[in-house]
Write a protein that holds these residues in place. Sequence first.
Motif, PDB file in Angstrom:
ATOM      1  N   GLN A 140      23.469   3.478  -6.362  1.00 48.50           N
ATOM      2  CA  GLN A 140      24.875   3.898  -6.412  1.00 48.50           C
ATOM      3  C   GLN A 140      25.254   4.806  -5.252  1.00 48.50           C
ATOM      4  O   GLN A 140      26.358   4.701  -4.719  1.00 48.50           O
ATOM      5  N   SER A 141      24.361   5.687  -4.851  1.00 45.64           N
ATOM      6  CA  SER A 141      24.651   6.529  -3.683  1.00 45.64           C
ATOM      7  C   SER A 141      24.814   5.661  -2.435  1.00 45.64           C
ATOM      8  O   SER A 141      25.737   5.866  -1.628  1.00 45.64           O
ATOM      9  N   MET A 142      23.947   4.665  -2.286  1.00 42.86           N
ATOM     10  CA  MET A 142      24.078   3.762  -1.141  1.00 42.86           C
ATOM     11  C   MET A 142      25.332   2.899  -1.247  1.00 42.86           C
ATOM     12  O   MET A 142      25.952   2.575  -0.226  1.00 42.86           O
ATOM     13  N   ASP A 143      25.727   2.550  -2.483  1.00 41.97           N
ATOM     14  CA  ASP A 143      27.002   1.855  -2.671  1.00 41.97           C
ATOM     15  C   ASP A 143      28.156   2.697  -2.141  1.00 41.97           C
ATOM     16  O   ASP A 143      29.066   2.176  -1.477  1.00 41.97           O
ATOM     17  N   VAL A 144      28.143   3.991  -2.460  1.00 44.42           N
ATOM     18  CA  VAL A 144      29.221   4.868  -2.004  1.00 44.42           C
ATOM     19  C   VAL A 144      29.259   4.927  -0.484  1.00 44.42           C
ATOM     20  O   VAL A 144      30.334   4.880   0.131  1.00 44.42           O
ATOM     21  N   SER A 145      28.109   5.022   0.142  1.00 43.19           N
ATOM     22  CA  SER A 145      28.091   5.037   1.611  1.00 43.19           C
ATOM     23  C   SER A 145      28.715   3.762   2.175  1.00 43.19           C
ATOM     24  O   SER A 145      29.450   3.802   3.172  1.00 43.19           O
ATOM     25  N   LEU A 187      24.009  11.782  -2.533  1.00 46.45           N
ATOM     26  CA  LEU A 187      24.489  11.643  -1.158  1.00 46.45           C
ATOM     27  C   LEU A 187      24.239  12.903  -0.329  1.00 46.45           C
ATOM     28  O   LEU A 187      24.300  12.863   0.903  1.00 46.45           O
ATOM     29  N   LEU A 188      23.965  14.005  -1.007  1.00 47.24           N
ATOM     30  CA  LEU A 188      23.686  15.270  -0.327  1.00 47.24           C
ATOM     31  C   LEU A 188      22.193  15.512  -0.179  1.00 47.24           C
ATOM     32  O   LEU A 188      21.788  16.419   0.553  1.00 47.24           O
ATOM     33  N   THR A 189      21.375  14.707  -0.868  1.00 44.63           N
ATOM     34  CA  THR A 189      19.950  15.007  -0.965  1.00 44.63           C
ATOM     35  C   THR A 189      19.076  13.786  -0.671  1.00 44.63           C
ATOM     36  O   THR A 189      18.725  13.531   0.466  1.00 44.63           O
ATOM     37  N   ALA A 190      18.761  13.003  -1.711  1.00 44.85           N
ATOM     38  CA  ALA A 190      17.769  11.932  -1.561  1.00 44.85           C
ATOM     39  C   ALA A 190      18.245  10.769  -0.706  1.00 44.85           C
ATOM     40  O   ALA A 190      17.437  10.091  -0.064  1.00 44.85           O
ATOM     41  N   ASP A 193      24.250  11.167   3.300  1.00 50.32           N
ATOM     42  CA  ASP A 193      25.291  10.583   4.141  1.00 50.32           C
ATOM     43  C   ASP A 193      25.911  11.725   4.942  1.00 50.32           C
ATOM     44  O   ASP A 193      26.647  12.562   4.395  1.00 50.32           O
ATOM     45  N   GLU A 194      25.596  11.760   6.217  1.00 52.92           N
ATOM     46  CA  GLU A 194      25.978  12.897   7.061  1.00 52.92           C
ATOM     47  C   GLU A 194      27.475  12.984   7.300  1.00 52.92           C
ATOM     48  O   GLU A 194      27.959  13.984   7.842  1.00 52.92           O
ATOM     49  N   ARG A 195      28.224  11.962   6.915  1.00 52.59           N
ATOM     50  CA  ARG A 195      29.675  12.012   7.093  1.00 52.59           C
ATOM     51  C   ARG A 195      30.354  12.894   6.058  1.00 52.59           C
ATOM     52  O   ARG A 195      31.519  13.275   6.231  1.00 52.59           O
ATOM     53  N   ILE A 196      29.657  13.221   4.997  1.00 51.46           N
ATOM     54  CA  ILE A 196      30.272  13.979   3.911  1.00 51.46           C
ATOM     55  C   ILE A 196      30.343  15.453   4.281  1.00 51.46           C
ATOM     56  O   ILE A 196      29.334  16.093   4.558  1.00 51.46           O
ATOM     57  N   SER A 197      31.547  15.989   4.286  1.00 47.45           N
ATOM     58  CA  SER A 197      31.737  17.405   4.603  1.00 47.45           C
ATOM     59  C   SER A 197      32.276  18.209   3.428  1.00 47.45           C
ATOM     60  O   SER A 197      32.395  19.428   3.525  1.00 47.45           O
TER      61      SER A 197
END
Length: 308
Positions: A140-145, A187-190, A193-197
């Motif tokens: 799911q995290s990769m889906d969000v990316s 998305l912040l850890t495992a 996604d570096e685009r997330i601010s």
Amino acid sequence: MPIRRRTLLGLGAAGTAGLGVSLLGASGVSASAAPLDAPAQRFAIGVREYAWSRGNRRLITRIFYPATGTPGGNPVSNAPVADGVFPVCEFSHGLGGNPESYAPLVRPLAEAGFVVPAPVFPTTSTGTEGNIGDVYNGNQSMDVSEVITRTLALNTTSGDPLAGHIDTTAGVGAAGHSLGGMTTHGLLTAWPDERISAAVPFACVDMGNPNGAVGAAVLFVHGDQDPICQYSSARTAYAELRAPKAFLTHLGTGHDQYIWSGYNHAQTVATYLDWMRWSLYADTAARDRLPADATSGTTTTQWEAALS
């Protein structure tokens, strides 16, 4: 994509009951970048649906956005996009949910001036609640990316109504509740996604250790009597992240009462919106509203602010 960092001056780490400490501190607060033109008005809401995928994972995504028209109504399918350029803030639903069931958290973002892609996850949405392992294995995290990539690409997609209306330089926001909050924390850890601010995980548990790749301002929101996603796990997740970060605790409540209506709903939404406005629009007025936003007789907060 450059990440716009925020700087708070004159404020150290502080655990406060009912926000007894001002974000301003003794020396005041400033941002590291000049404020953007944050909208001063509410918008009507438009919605468009996109049939995307990541490999064999079908990612139906509904994008809610500021639209022309009178604010306050339901989202209008394919409504004309309002004038302006708007940051992206993705939202992830919880188990058995969908973008519409999380309207209390999705619609206010679009009304406030954000483009909000909200995917329907293929194994944890309404009627497909069979595989929560897709959160723990990172799917799911990769889906969000993937959804973020495709949403940003619409800005230069000829013929798409959102072309030219998406801010691709301010970084991206991400938020979600329960399994969606865990997806956000992933998305912040495992699965960084570096685009997330900016991020707001509601009722999440710790999904892993951060590796320093993501420089996001993170607001955790949780009930201290949550029987589903343990409060102690979210506190561990909070402790592991670097500042700027904050934790809003709803006292004496469980998994989601503060989201839907009634119990501290107004505090939840106001704090969440102004966190995103500060982080993605450099809206210093929103930053300065945060103490009042979160204050009630049944909340506590902790704020930790970075000096660089």
